[in-house]
Design an enzyme around this catalytic site. Structure first.
Site, PDB file in Angstrom:
ATOM      1  N   ASN A  15       1.254 -82.099 -39.270  1.00 31.38           N
ATOM      2  CA  ASN A  15       1.823 -81.976 -40.605  1.00 31.38           C
ATOM      3  C   ASN A  15       0.763 -82.364 -41.635  1.00 31.38           C
ATOM      4  O   ASN A  15       0.220 -83.472 -41.587  1.00 31.38           O
ATOM      5  CB  ASN A  15       3.048 -82.890 -40.731  1.00 31.38           C
ATOM      6  CG  ASN A  15       3.771 -82.716 -42.038  1.00 31.38           C
ATOM      7  OD1 ASN A  15       3.152 -82.688 -43.099  1.00 31.38           O
ATOM      8  ND2 ASN A  15       5.090 -82.617 -41.981  1.00 31.38           N
ATOM      9  N   ASP A  17       1.170 -82.376 -45.040  1.00 30.10           N
ATOM     10  CA  ASP A  17       1.749 -82.676 -46.353  1.00 30.10           C
ATOM     11  C   ASP A  17       0.930 -83.681 -47.146  1.00 30.10           C
ATOM     12  O   ASP A  17       0.724 -83.530 -48.358  1.00 30.10           O
ATOM     13  CB  ASP A  17       3.164 -83.242 -46.200  1.00 30.10           C
ATOM     14  CG  ASP A  17       4.171 -82.224 -45.722  1.00 30.10           C
ATOM     15  OD1 ASP A  17       3.823 -81.031 -45.627  1.00 30.10           O
ATOM     16  OD2 ASP A  17       5.306 -82.623 -45.422  1.00 30.10           O
ATOM     17  N   HIS A  18       0.473 -84.741 -46.478  1.00 35.45           N
ATOM     18  CA  HIS A  18      -0.102 -85.849 -47.229  1.00 35.45           C
ATOM     19  C   HIS A  18      -1.570 -85.655 -47.560  1.00 35.45           C
ATOM     20  O   HIS A  18      -2.148 -86.465 -48.301  1.00 35.45           O
ATOM     21  CB  HIS A  18       0.201 -87.161 -46.528  1.00 35.45           C
ATOM     22  CG  HIS A  18       1.686 -87.399 -46.502  1.00 35.45           C
ATOM     23  ND1 HIS A  18       2.424 -87.520 -47.658  1.00 35.45           N
ATOM     24  CD2 HIS A  18       2.570 -87.444 -45.483  1.00 35.45           C
ATOM     25  CE1 HIS A  18       3.705 -87.668 -47.349  1.00 35.45           C
ATOM     26  NE2 HIS A  18       3.815 -87.624 -46.032  1.00 35.45           N
ATOM     27  N   HIS A  51       5.865 -79.054 -45.431  1.00 33.06           N
ATOM     28  CA  HIS A  51       7.189 -79.180 -46.049  1.00 33.06           C
ATOM     29  C   HIS A  51       7.060 -78.862 -47.531  1.00 33.06           C
ATOM     30  O   HIS A  51       6.455 -79.620 -48.289  1.00 33.06           O
ATOM     31  CB  HIS A  51       7.697 -80.611 -45.835  1.00 33.06           C
ATOM     32  CG  HIS A  51       9.061 -80.863 -46.413  1.00 33.06           C
ATOM     33  ND1 HIS A  51       9.660 -82.114 -46.355  1.00 33.06           N
ATOM     34  CD2 HIS A  51       9.939 -80.064 -47.054  1.00 33.06           C
ATOM     35  CE1 HIS A  51      10.847 -82.056 -46.923  1.00 33.06           C
ATOM     36  NE2 HIS A  51      11.032 -80.819 -47.375  1.00 33.06           N
ATOM     37  N   ARG A  53       8.781 -79.140 -50.588  1.00 32.52           N
ATOM     38  CA  ARG A  53       9.928 -79.826 -51.174  1.00 32.52           C
ATOM     39  C   ARG A  53      10.340 -79.168 -52.488  1.00 32.52           C
ATOM     40  O   ARG A  53       9.520 -78.540 -53.172  1.00 32.52           O
ATOM     41  CB  ARG A  53       9.606 -81.299 -51.412  1.00 32.52           C
ATOM     42  CG  ARG A  53       9.373 -82.103 -50.129  1.00 32.52           C
ATOM     43  CD  ARG A  53       9.147 -83.567 -50.448  1.00 32.52           C
ATOM     44  NE  ARG A  53      10.359 -84.170 -50.987  1.00 32.52           N
ATOM     45  CZ  ARG A  53      11.121 -85.049 -50.306  1.00 32.52           C
ATOM     46  NH1 ARG A  53      10.779 -85.427 -49.086  1.00 32.52           N
ATOM     47  NH2 ARG A  53      12.188 -85.557 -50.859  1.00 32.52           N
ATOM     48  N   ARG A  57       6.301 -82.260 -54.596  1.00 27.84           N
ATOM     49  CA  ARG A  57       5.529 -83.495 -54.746  1.00 27.84           C
ATOM     50  C   ARG A  57       4.238 -83.474 -53.946  1.00 27.84           C
ATOM     51  O   ARG A  57       3.336 -84.264 -54.214  1.00 27.84           O
ATOM     52  CB  ARG A  57       6.360 -84.712 -54.364  1.00 27.84           C
ATOM     53  CG  ARG A  57       6.678 -84.824 -52.889  1.00 27.84           C
ATOM     54  CD  ARG A  57       7.417 -86.101 -52.563  1.00 27.84           C
ATOM     55  NE  ARG A  57       8.711 -86.192 -53.233  1.00 27.84           N
ATOM     56  CZ  ARG A  57       9.626 -87.119 -52.947  1.00 27.84           C
ATOM     57  NH1 ARG A  57       9.365 -88.040 -52.041  1.00 27.84           N
ATOM     58  NH2 ARG A  57      10.770 -87.137 -53.570  1.00 27.84           N
ATOM     59  N   HIS A  58       4.155 -82.641 -52.923  1.00 25.82           N
ATOM     60  CA  HIS A  58       2.889 -82.538 -52.198  1.00 25.82           C
ATOM     61  C   HIS A  58       2.517 -81.071 -51.963  1.00 25.82           C
ATOM     62  O   HIS A  58       1.734 -80.508 -52.724  1.00 25.82           O
ATOM     63  CB  HIS A  58       2.882 -83.375 -50.909  1.00 25.82           C
ATOM     64  CG  HIS A  58       4.143 -83.406 -50.119  1.00 25.82           C
ATOM     65  ND1 HIS A  58       4.764 -82.280 -49.613  1.00 25.82           N
ATOM     66  CD2 HIS A  58       4.902 -84.464 -49.711  1.00 25.82           C
ATOM     67  CE1 HIS A  58       5.837 -82.634 -48.937  1.00 25.82           C
ATOM     68  NE2 HIS A  58       5.965 -83.954 -48.985  1.00 25.82           N
ATOM     69  N   GLU A  78       8.785 -76.434 -43.112  1.00 31.18           N
ATOM     70  CA  GLU A  78       9.902 -77.353 -43.305  1.00 31.18           C
ATOM     71  C   GLU A  78      10.488 -77.140 -44.694  1.00 31.18           C
ATOM     72  O   GLU A  78       9.756 -77.002 -45.679  1.00 31.18           O
ATOM     73  CB  GLU A  78       9.436 -78.810 -43.172  1.00 31.18           C
ATOM     74  CG  GLU A  78       9.162 -79.231 -41.751  1.00 31.18           C
ATOM     75  CD  GLU A  78       8.945 -80.736 -41.640  1.00 31.18           C
ATOM     76  OE1 GLU A  78       8.786 -81.413 -42.678  1.00 31.18           O
ATOM     77  OE2 GLU A  78       8.925 -81.226 -40.505  1.00 31.18           O
ATOM     78  N   THR A 108      10.159 -90.353 -48.198  1.00 26.54           N
ATOM     79  CA  THR A 108       9.943 -89.394 -47.126  1.00 26.54           C
ATOM     80  C   THR A 108      11.310 -89.048 -46.566  1.00 26.54           C
ATOM     81  O   THR A 108      12.326 -89.601 -46.991  1.00 26.54           O
ATOM     82  CB  THR A 108       9.020 -89.980 -46.034  1.00 26.54           C
ATOM     83  OG1 THR A 108       8.742 -88.978 -45.049  1.00 26.54           O
ATOM     84  CG2 THR A 108       9.654 -91.188 -45.362  1.00 26.54           C
ATOM     85  N   THR A 109      11.355 -88.111 -45.627  1.00 31.52           N
ATOM     86  CA  THR A 109      12.633 -87.678 -45.094  1.00 31.52           C
ATOM     87  C   THR A 109      13.332 -88.831 -44.378  1.00 31.52           C
ATOM     88  O   THR A 109      12.794 -89.407 -43.439  1.00 31.52           O
ATOM     89  CB  THR A 109      12.436 -86.500 -44.122  1.00 31.52           C
ATOM     90  OG1 THR A 109      11.732 -85.455 -44.803  1.00 31.52           O
ATOM     91  CG2 THR A 109      13.774 -85.962 -43.652  1.00 31.52           C
ATOM     92  N   GLU A 159      14.819 -80.824 -33.641  1.00 28.57           N
ATOM     93  CA  GLU A 159      13.745 -81.813 -33.698  1.00 28.57           C
ATOM     94  C   GLU A 159      14.388 -83.172 -33.893  1.00 28.57           C
ATOM     95  O   GLU A 159      15.057 -83.420 -34.904  1.00 28.57           O
ATOM     96  CB  GLU A 159      12.763 -81.521 -34.829  1.00 28.57           C
ATOM     97  CG  GLU A 159      11.635 -82.546 -34.879  1.00 28.57           C
ATOM     98  CD  GLU A 159      10.489 -82.163 -35.811  1.00 28.57           C
ATOM     99  OE1 GLU A 159       9.724 -83.085 -36.189  1.00 28.57           O
ATOM    100  OE2 GLU A 159      10.358 -80.975 -36.152  1.00 28.57           O
ATOM    101  N   HIS A 202       8.418 -87.889 -36.557  1.00 26.40           N
ATOM    102  CA  HIS A 202       8.594 -88.746 -37.731  1.00 26.40           C
ATOM    103  C   HIS A 202       8.156 -90.169 -37.395  1.00 26.40           C
ATOM    104  O   HIS A 202       8.771 -90.855 -36.596  1.00 26.40           O
ATOM    105  CB  HIS A 202      10.024 -88.778 -38.257  1.00 26.40           C
ATOM    106  CG  HIS A 202      10.083 -89.299 -39.675  1.00 26.40           C
ATOM    107  ND1 HIS A 202       9.844 -88.495 -40.774  1.00 26.40           N
ATOM    108  CD2 HIS A 202      10.307 -90.547 -40.172  1.00 26.40           C
ATOM    109  CE1 HIS A 202       9.950 -89.207 -41.884  1.00 26.40           C
ATOM    110  NE2 HIS A 202      10.214 -90.464 -41.545  1.00 26.40           N
ATOM    111  N   GLY A 203       7.050 -90.571 -38.031  1.00 22.44           N
ATOM    112  CA  GLY A 203       6.566 -91.934 -37.915  1.00 22.44           C
ATOM    113  C   GLY A 203       5.764 -92.243 -36.664  1.00 22.44           C
ATOM    114  O   GLY A 203       5.374 -93.399 -36.449  1.00 22.44           O
ATOM    115  N   GLY A 224       2.193 -86.249 -38.754  1.00 25.94           N
ATOM    116  CA  GLY A 224       1.378 -85.976 -39.923  1.00 25.94           C
ATOM    117  C   GLY A 224       0.839 -87.193 -40.628  1.00 25.94           C
ATOM    118  O   GLY A 224      -0.367 -87.421 -40.668  1.00 25.94           O
ATOM    119  N   HIS A 225       1.729 -88.013 -41.197  1.00 22.99           N
ATOM    120  CA  HIS A 225       1.295 -89.110 -42.068  1.00 22.99           C
ATOM    121  C   HIS A 225       0.301 -90.028 -41.378  1.00 22.99           C
ATOM    122  O   HIS A 225      -0.741 -90.387 -41.956  1.00 22.99           O
ATOM    123  CB  HIS A 225       2.509 -89.904 -42.546  1.00 22.99           C
ATOM    124  CG  HIS A 225       2.169 -91.008 -43.484  1.00 22.99           C
ATOM    125  ND1 HIS A 225       1.936 -92.306 -43.062  1.00 22.99           N
ATOM    126  CD2 HIS A 225       1.992 -91.017 -44.827  1.00 22.99           C
ATOM    127  CE1 HIS A 225       1.638 -93.057 -44.104  1.00 22.99           C
ATOM    128  NE2 HIS A 225       1.674 -92.315 -45.182  1.00 22.99           N
TER     129      HIS A 225
END
Length: 257
Positions: A15, A17-18, A51, A53, A57-58, A78, A108-109, A159, A202-203, A224-225
């Protein structure tokens, strides 16, 4: 789904995104998410997740245009279940569309999509995406009721949200971590038993990825992050290759033994 489909190599979706978050903090064109995606491809990822959004925002619309036109690996788009996002997805027809919950005030989600209480709308929402050839995934908590609902509305993929497991680990709540990991294990098996393709994410970090990667029913992790953050210290190529190594190690016959 054949057994051979889920006992082999675990796919890694990166991912990006960031990368866009860093770019947007100052404005301008750098760092470029497409460049990050190309580095991820070269590092051995199996897909790129982005993603778009509602508040942009990103990731931006232009980023999606560039990714759709230039990637050599599949794009996992996403998005929230809105008419605007459906139109964008139908225009680009990415390999995969992952429907996620979205709130403007969240960082975040947070949590998975509430499918069971919104089945009729979501079933109608995803039908055109399926008809356009997109592989529809639903991002949900490891909850039997939500998995059953995702199956009923015709999603091909679920997911599982791994955030609660990762948070419990990072905060030292190890009994809760282990209980959440067992829940993820059971629900991955349950989703697979319904014929759903099972992903997770996620995470996830180097410290938390291997127990989830070891679930034989999970065929893809989306991360991702952490990878983007680790790239500040070691570079994006190195951060992805190390994650890939840990995932492969978790799936090796020696680990299974």
């Amino acid at each position: 789904m054949q057994d051979a489909d889920f006992v082999g190599r675990l796919r890694l979706g990166v991912n990006i995104d960031h990368v866009a978050t860093v770019r947007n903090a100052r404005g301008g064109a750098v760092p470029d998410p497409l460049r990050a995606a190309r580095i991820a491809e070269a590092a051995g990822c199996d897909g790129i997740t982005a993603h778009l959004r509602e508040d942009r925002r990103h990731i931006s619309d232009a980023d999606i245009e560039a990714l759709a036109a230039n990637l050599s690996v599949p794009l996992n788009f996403e998005m929230a279940a809105t008419e605007e996002m459906q139109r964008i997805a139908l225009r680009h027809r990415p390999h995969a569309v992952c429907i996620v919950p979205e709130k403007r005030e969240e960082r975040t989600t947070e949590g998975g999509l509430e499918v069971a209480k919104d089945e009729n709308r979501l079933a109608h929402f995803i039908a055109p995406l399926r008809d356009a050839g997109c592989r529809v995934s639903i991002f949900i908590a490891a909850d039997r009721r939500q998995i059953e609902a995702a199956h009923r509305i015709g999603a091909a993929v679920i997911e599982l949200h791994t955030g609660a497991y990762c948070d419990a680990h990072s905060e030292g709540r190890f009994d809760e971590r282990d209980a959440e990991l067992e829940r993820l294990r059971e629900m991955a098996a349950f989703g697979h038993s319904l014929g759903l393709e099972v992903h997770a994410g996620h995470g996830l970090t180097y410290d938390t990825v291997k127990p989830v990667a070891a679930f034989p029913e999970v065929v893809e992790l989306n991360i991702g992050h952490f990878l983007v953050g680790e790239a500040i210290f070691v570079g994006l190529d190195a951060s992805i290759r190390e994650m890939r190594r840990l995932m492969d190690e978790a799936r090796s016959p020696a680990s299974a033994a």
